[in-house]
Design a protein around this motif. Structure first.
Motif, PDB file in Angstrom:
ATOM      1  N   MET A   1     -86.759 -78.235  -3.095  1.00 55.41           N
ATOM      2  CA  MET A   1     -86.398 -78.309  -1.656  1.00 55.41           C
ATOM      3  C   MET A   1     -84.574 -78.631  -2.299  1.00 55.41           C
ATOM      4  SD  MET A   1     -87.495 -81.932   0.327  1.00 55.41           S
ATOM      5  CE  MET A   1     -86.945 -82.498   1.800  1.00 55.41           C
ATOM      6  N   ALA A   2     -84.061 -77.739  -1.124  1.00 61.40           N
ATOM      7  CA  ALA A   2     -82.539 -77.218  -0.501  1.00 61.40           C
ATOM      8  C   ALA A   2     -82.583 -76.759   0.119  1.00 61.40           C
ATOM      9  CB  ALA A   2     -81.742 -76.849  -2.018  1.00 61.40           C
ATOM     10  N   GLU A   3     -81.176 -77.271   0.940  1.00 62.97           N
ATOM     11  CA  GLU A   3     -81.067 -75.997   1.954  1.00 62.97           C
ATOM     12  C   GLU A   3     -80.392 -74.298   0.943  1.00 62.97           C
ATOM     13  OE1 GLU A   3     -77.007 -77.652  -0.305  1.00 62.97           O
ATOM     14  OE2 GLU A   3     -78.972 -78.063   0.339  1.00 62.97           O
ATOM     15  N   ASN A   4     -80.405 -73.697   1.964  1.00 64.34           N
ATOM     16  CA  ASN A   4     -80.105 -72.164   1.772  1.00 64.34           C
ATOM     17  C   ASN A   4     -78.814 -72.139   0.569  1.00 64.34           C
ATOM     18  OD1 ASN A   4     -81.681 -70.958   3.021  1.00 64.34           O
ATOM     19  ND2 ASN A   4     -80.897 -69.852   3.786  1.00 64.34           N
TER      20      ASN A   4
ATOM     21  N   ASN B   1     -90.043 -77.068   2.848  1.00 71.42           N
ATOM     22  CA  ASN B   1     -89.143 -76.999   4.454  1.00 71.42           C
ATOM     23  C   ASN B   1     -88.437 -77.479   4.371  1.00 71.42           C
ATOM     24  OD1 ASN B   1     -87.950 -77.298   7.076  1.00 71.42           O
ATOM     25  ND2 ASN B   1     -90.164 -76.522   8.139  1.00 71.42           N
ATOM     26  N   SER B   2     -87.509 -77.723   4.162  1.00 77.30           N
ATOM     27  CA  SER B   2     -85.365 -79.100   4.489  1.00 77.30           C
ATOM     28  C   SER B   2     -86.029 -79.345   5.615  1.00 77.30           C
ATOM     29  CB  SER B   2     -83.930 -78.681   3.757  1.00 77.30           C
ATOM     30  OG  SER B   2     -83.948 -77.021   4.334  1.00 77.30           O
TER      31      SER B   2
ATOM     32  N   THR C   1     -79.367 -83.301  -3.917  1.00 79.00           N
ATOM     33  CA  THR C   1     -78.917 -84.709  -2.836  1.00 79.00           C
ATOM     34  C   THR C   1     -77.580 -83.966  -1.740  1.00 79.00           C
ATOM     35  OG1 THR C   1     -77.047 -84.321  -4.179  1.00 79.00           O
ATOM     36  CG2 THR C   1     -78.403 -85.910  -5.435  1.00 79.00           C
ATOM     37  N   ARG C   2     -77.764 -83.081  -1.201  1.00 80.10           N
ATOM     38  CA  ARG C   2     -77.063 -82.877  -0.049  1.00 80.10           C
ATOM     39  C   ARG C   2     -77.491 -83.319   1.293  1.00 80.10           C
ATOM     40  NH1 ARG C   2     -73.639 -77.066  -0.910  1.00 80.10           N
ATOM     41  NH2 ARG C   2     -72.657 -77.979  -3.014  1.00 80.10           N
ATOM     42  N   LEU C   3     -78.742 -83.182   1.522  1.00 81.92           N
ATOM     43  CA  LEU C   3     -80.131 -83.029   2.374  1.00 81.92           C
ATOM     44  C   LEU C   3     -80.242 -84.825   2.833  1.00 81.92           C
ATOM     45  CD1 LEU C   3     -82.726 -81.346   1.089  1.00 81.92           C
ATOM     46  CD2 LEU C   3     -81.199 -80.640   2.838  1.00 81.92           C
ATOM     47  N   ASP C   4     -79.915 -84.867   3.647  1.00 80.19           N
ATOM     48  CA  ASP C   4     -79.738 -85.873   4.981  1.00 80.19           C
ATOM     49  C   ASP C   4     -81.222 -87.156   4.118  1.00 80.19           C
ATOM     50  OD1 ASP C   4     -77.371 -85.196   5.915  1.00 80.19           O
ATOM     51  OD2 ASP C   4     -78.854 -85.001   7.707  1.00 80.19           O
ATOM     52  N   THR C   5     -81.977 -86.638   4.060  1.00 75.78           N
ATOM     53  CA  THR C   5     -83.826 -87.311   3.817  1.00 75.78           C
ATOM     54  C   THR C   5     -83.753 -87.506   2.403  1.00 75.78           C
ATOM     55  OG1 THR C   5     -84.954 -84.893   3.521  1.00 75.78           O
ATOM     56  CG2 THR C   5     -84.472 -86.358   5.714  1.00 75.78           C
ATOM     57  N   ALA C   6     -82.542 -87.170   1.208  1.00 79.63           N
ATOM     58  CA  ALA C   6     -82.782 -87.105  -0.255  1.00 79.63           C
ATOM     59  C   ALA C   6     -83.084 -87.975  -1.021  1.00 79.63           C
ATOM     60  CB  ALA C   6     -81.470 -85.867  -0.632  1.00 79.63           C
TER      61      ALA C   6
ATOM     62  N   ILE D   1     -80.048 -81.430  -7.829  1.00 77.69           N
ATOM     63  CA  ILE D   1     -78.752 -80.721  -7.489  1.00 77.69           C
ATOM     64  C   ILE D   1     -77.983 -81.407  -7.336  1.00 77.69           C
ATOM     65  CG2 ILE D   1     -78.604 -78.753  -6.761  1.00 77.69           C
ATOM     66  CD1 ILE D   1     -81.165 -77.722  -6.612  1.00 77.69           C
ATOM     67  N   ASP D   2     -76.232 -81.556  -7.501  1.00 76.12           N
ATOM     68  CA  ASP D   2     -74.927 -82.292  -7.081  1.00 76.12           C
ATOM     69  C   ASP D   2     -75.043 -83.184  -7.539  1.00 76.12           C
ATOM     70  OD1 ASP D   2     -74.184 -79.532  -5.643  1.00 76.12           O
ATOM     71  OD2 ASP D   2     -75.174 -80.144  -4.203  1.00 76.12           O
ATOM     72  N   ALA D   3     -73.918 -84.082  -7.318  1.00 76.34           N
ATOM     73  CA  ALA D   3     -73.758 -84.913  -7.822  1.00 76.34           C
ATOM     74  C   ALA D   3     -75.223 -86.605  -7.212  1.00 76.34           C
ATOM     75  CB  ALA D   3     -72.293 -86.295  -7.262  1.00 76.34           C
ATOM     76  N   ALA D   4     -75.453 -87.837  -8.042  1.00 76.67           N
ATOM     77  CA  ALA D   4     -76.260 -88.707  -6.948  1.00 76.67           C
ATOM     78  C   ALA D   4     -75.589 -89.002  -5.886  1.00 76.67           C
ATOM     79  CB  ALA D   4     -76.160 -89.986  -8.161  1.00 76.67           C
ATOM     80  N   PRO D   5     -75.829 -89.551  -4.960  1.00 75.38           N
ATOM     81  CA  PRO D   5     -75.517 -90.261  -3.802  1.00 75.38           C
ATOM     82  C   PRO D   5     -74.701 -91.790  -4.093  1.00 75.38           C
ATOM     83  CG  PRO D   5     -77.531 -89.563  -3.184  1.00 75.38           C
ATOM     84  CD  PRO D   5     -77.453 -89.979  -5.165  1.00 75.38           C
ATOM     85  N   GLU D   6     -73.778 -92.061  -3.238  1.00 77.58           N
ATOM     86  CA  GLU D   6     -73.063 -93.261  -3.914  1.00 77.58           C
ATOM     87  C   GLU D   6     -73.635 -94.082  -3.347  1.00 77.58           C
ATOM     88  OE1 GLU D   6     -68.763 -92.916  -2.310  1.00 77.58           O
ATOM     89  OE2 GLU D   6     -68.554 -91.685  -4.450  1.00 77.58           O
TER      90      GLU D   6
END
Length: 522
Positions: free
Chosen positions: A55-58, A80-81, A104-109, A125-130
């Motif tokens: 589950m990710a953006e393009n 579907n993201s 983790t860039r997705l709003d719902t991640a 994928i990417d850093a964990a949210p703060e």
């Protein structure tokens, strides 16, 4: 073929270019990174036939995961993201994912991560949210660290996998479409889908394929796969933009592209000086599908781009295909083409009897290839089969008719499917949510024509006694937004005294009142 062949011959050739950043994933990188991810999965116990969800953006990681799944014999589901967290988590759970990659860039991640603790191998994928949101990612692997730690040794045998994408269910829950099993290996050239697209559209080593659509859809994902199987380059846009699409065609000298009619409409609405400002002469094939295209829109696109417009009619289920060229579309306006590439078309009546030319019935495709299954849904799978030919004829519920030349025309969908901008929306899923609201007694959701999207969902609502319509539409939409993706929320809500139902309770949608003035608009 697969990226390893092209990585050996030309490792620095771009396999993927991200259109918005010009970032490049070379064939050498795609081969190395997909192999490392595949080896990580194998080391964690992943076997042929197991499932991975992404589950990710393009972005590059979707393509890397695709090839990692394909080279392990695994089954990949790209989620579907744009769904709600609950909808996304349902798919991850339903597909029995052993591995889950989440951006983790997705709003719902964070919400999705919190609802998927049961997946054995979770990779962010990417850093964990703060902050507090980071707590739900405790125990998750980090994508780059996972790849670094994994082996780069290629196994002697790599069984070929496939995708399992989800189609919305008429009973309110989407279902995975499990393809038929094969004994192919990753290096085999006899993959039917790749061979077919190559024969139809000339995918080759010099192909530059522009993908303006989300990779969680079947066509973009499979066309990217085909591009890489043939050694071409895929240019992936983060999102569709009418003018930027033209700019990307010119910039990258795109040879192939894939669209839905809504994209055509939005490009045609650009000012004449903008439309004429870009060189589109590199295009050899512009493929469109997923939704009905108004004949006047197709004619305008052919006038603008030339006879490069190609249409196919099919489904994620992969049961059959019709194709139509620009020249044929001008001769047969409204047709979606002729049978041939993946089986024979049959138009059948309610008892399964085959109907003559000109009569509307259920569209079945007859094919010799192994038929799909709806994952964990024997009833829905059984309903897709022809009663007299269950092993070779299948349908997705579309209605249509053949002319005397066996060109197919789509009439309607037995499921009431709404296609908004190429995205499938099933009314039942929305209705199932609405009937749970205390203020609603009865509801019907249908599609209405829309100049840009083709169709949009609208709702007819019978309110409970004592409940007035003032402010109710806004409250209903806000309430639906907690459980459904935004694109599924009805564009208009019309309040009616009573819905037209038969004595047995069946809704007669053709007797719904004319919407008249818009009652409430989002």
């Amino acid at each position: 073929m697969y990226p390893g062949k092209w990585a050996a011959e030309n490792p620095d050739k771009p396999a993927v270019i991200m259109a918005d950043t010009d970032a490049v994933l070379t064939y050498g990188q795609l081969e190395d990174r997909s192999l490392r991810l595949a080896n990580h999965m194998r080391a964690a116990g992943f076997e042929k036939g197991d499932h991975i969800a992404v589950m990710a953006e393009n972005r590059f990681e979707i393509v890397e995961a695709l090839w990692a799944a394909l080279r392990t014999g695994g089954i990949i589901t790209v989620v579907n993201s744009h769904l709600t967290a609950a909808e996304s988590a349902y798919i991850v759970d339903d597909c029995d994912a052993k591995v889950f990659l989440l951006s983790t860039r997705l709003d719902t991640a964070a919400e999705v991560a919190a609802e998927c603790p049961h997946v054995a191998d979770r990779i962010r994928i990417d850093a964990a949210p703060e902050g507090r949101a980071s707590e739900v990612f405790a125990g998750w692997g980090e994508y780059e660290a996972v790849l670094t730690a994994a082996s780069a040794q290629k196994p002697e045998i790599e069984p070929r996998g496939d995708d399992m994408l989800y189609s919305s269910g008429t009973t309110g829950r989407p279902k995975g479409i499990l393809p038929g099993a094969t004994d192919l290996r990753i290096e085999d050239e006899g993959v039917p889908l790749i061979r077919m697209f190559t024969d139809l559209y000339g995918f080759a080593e010099d192909t530059v394929y522009l993908s303006p659509a989300p990779l969680y859809h079947a066509a973009p994902l499979r066309f990217v796969m085909t591009t890489h199987a043939r050694g071409g380059t895929a240019v992936v846009m983060s999102r569709f933009d009418a003018e930027d699409s033209l700019a990307q065609i010119e910039k990258h000298r795109a040879t192939h592209s894939q669209w839905v009619p809504t994209m055509f409409i939005r490009m045609l609405k650009l000012p004449e000086e903008v439309r004429g400002a870009y060189d589109l002469s590199s295009l050899r094939v512009a493929i469109h599908a997923a939704a009905p295209c108004p004949p006047e829109v197709k004619r305008a696109m052919i006038d603008w781009w030339g006879p490069v417009i190609e249409e196919y009619y099919g489904a994620t289920e992969g049961i059959g295909l019709t194709v139509i060229s620009s020249a044929q579309a001008l001769e047969k306006p409204g047709s979606v083409g002729r049978e041939g590439p993946k089986g024979i078309v049959h138009i059948c009546g309610p008892d399964g009897e085959e109907l003559p030319a000109g009569e509307v019935g259920v569209i079945y495709f007859e094919s010799e290839r192994t038929l799909f299954e709806y994952y964990k849904d024997e009833t829905k799978t059984g309903n897709s089969r022809h009663p007299d030919h269950p092993d070779s004829w299948a349908t997705i519920g579309d209605m249509g008719w053949l002319d005397e030349d066996r060109f197919l025309y789509i009439a309607e969908r037995t499921t009431g499917l709404i296609i908004a901008g190429g995205v499938n929306i099933y009314p039942q899923e929305i209705e199932n949510e609405l009937v749970l609201r205390d203020s609603i007694v009865d509801v019907a959701v249908v599609g209405r024509p829309d100049d840009e999207l083709g169709q949009v969902p609208v709702a007819y609502v019978q309110l409970a006694e004592g409940v007035g319509p003032d402010g109710e539409a806004e409250e209903i939409r806000a309430w639906l937004g907690e459980s459904l993706a935004r694109f599924k929320i009805p564009r208009d809500i019309h309040f009616v005294a009573k819905l037209p139902r038969t004595p047995t309770g069946k809704l007669v949608k053709r007797k719904l009142p004319d919407p008249g003035p818009v009652a409430a608009r989002r």
